[in-house]
Write a protein that holds these residues in place. Structure first.
Motif, PDB file in Angstrom:
ATOM      1  N   LEU A 122     -17.538  76.589  38.522  1.00 48.25           N
ATOM      2  CA  LEU A 122     -16.148  76.486  38.096  1.00 48.25           C
ATOM      3  C   LEU A 122     -15.929  77.166  36.756  1.00 48.25           C
ATOM      4  N   MET A 123     -16.785  76.881  35.779  1.00 47.15           N
ATOM      5  CA  MET A 123     -16.626  77.486  34.467  1.00 47.15           C
ATOM      6  C   MET A 123     -16.878  78.991  34.507  1.00 47.15           C
ATOM      7  N   ARG A 124     -17.827  79.401  35.354  1.00 45.53           N
ATOM      8  CA  ARG A 124     -18.075  80.844  35.496  1.00 45.53           C
ATOM      9  C   ARG A 124     -16.862  81.541  36.108  1.00 45.53           C
ATOM     10  N   THR A 125     -16.181  80.852  37.030  1.00 38.48           N
ATOM     11  CA  THR A 125     -14.987  81.425  37.652  1.00 38.48           C
ATOM     12  C   THR A 125     -13.904  81.671  36.608  1.00 38.48           C
ATOM     13  N   PHE A 126     -13.688  80.697  35.731  1.00 42.98           N
ATOM     14  CA  PHE A 126     -12.699  80.869  34.667  1.00 42.98           C
ATOM     15  C   PHE A 126     -13.143  81.942  33.683  1.00 42.98           C
ATOM     16  N   ALA A 127     -14.432  82.012  33.403  1.00 42.66           N
ATOM     17  CA  ALA A 127     -14.936  83.020  32.471  1.00 42.66           C
ATOM     18  C   ALA A 127     -14.749  84.422  33.043  1.00 42.66           C
ATOM     19  N   ARG A 128     -15.030  84.574  34.344  1.00 43.32           N
ATOM     20  CA  ARG A 128     -14.829  85.888  34.971  1.00 43.32           C
ATOM     21  C   ARG A 128     -13.357  86.271  34.970  1.00 43.32           C
TER      22      ARG A 128
END
Length: 218
Positions: A122-128
């Motif tokens: 989830l956090m990687r999705t927002f970071a991307r």
């Protein structure tokens, strides 16, 4: 300088302490709780501010939860500083559970499908998504082509469901925290006022005792 830190932190240390504060999250929680209870305001306004901050933690606007909390606290006549402190409810230990609940609720309300694998990154999705947004912004000033396809997919599959789904659990969590914090703050303020009054009474009695007695010249 009076307020300058003696031990200068590197950028990596600053970033790490945002994820894991010095002394751990338990110590940070007690510090925030102590600061909130000592706010000079009515318990109802402080509790409303806390509720606003907790609700803001259920929004997908990472990075500006403080702004959302301040606006909400202002709208409901809550204490703004308490609202900022209430965003502590959203932290690296709770972001994933909050995100999963919000996404599941949002997809359910919208009649779309929630992918179980989303909670793993989830956090990687927002970071991307933030990286894509930055690249597209820079493309406005360079000869590179902007690609909005990934951001469109992110909006449809993550951001909008998160935004819709976070409302209900955010309200529930905010209301619960309001009713839990209100009696605690009220009791603390009453005890603190009683202690301050007792101290003033003790000082007053001591001052009266130290005054010379007119009937006793010695």
């Amino acid at each position: 300088m009076v307020f300058k830190r003696r031990d200068r932190r590197s950028p990596l240390q600053v970033l790490w302490e945002l994820i894991w504060p010095r002394g751990g999250w338990t110590r940070a929680f007690h510090y925030v709780k102590h600061r909130v209870r000592r706010l000079p305001d009515r318990p109802e306004r402080i509790a409303r501010g806390i509720g606003a901050g907790v609700f803001a933690s259920f929004t997908p606007f990472y990075g500006i939860h403080f702004v959302i909390a301040a606006i909400l606290a202002r709208l409901i006549n809550g204490n703004i500083l308490a609202g900022l402190s209430g965003t502590f409810f959203g932290n690296p230990l709770t972001y994933v559970p909050i995100g999963v609940v919000s996404l599941q609720t949002g997809h359910f309300l919208l009649g779309t499908e929630f992918h179980e694998g989303a909670k793993q990154g989830l956090m990687r999705t927002f970071a991307r998504a933030a990286g894509d947004l930055k690249d597209n912004f820079l493309a406005l000033f360079t000869d590179r082509d902007a690609d909005w396809q990934a951001l469109d997919q992110f909006y449809d599959e993550v951001f909008f469901p998160y935004l819709v789904g976070g409302i209900a659990p955010g309200i529930v969590a905010g209301v619960v925290c309001y009713y839990l914090s209100l009696p605690v703050i009220s009791t603390y303020q009453k005890r603190r006022r009683a202690k301050i009054k007792a101290k003033f009474e003790a000082i007053k009695k001591k001052a009266q005792a130290d005054l010379p007695n007119p009937g006793n010249p010695g």
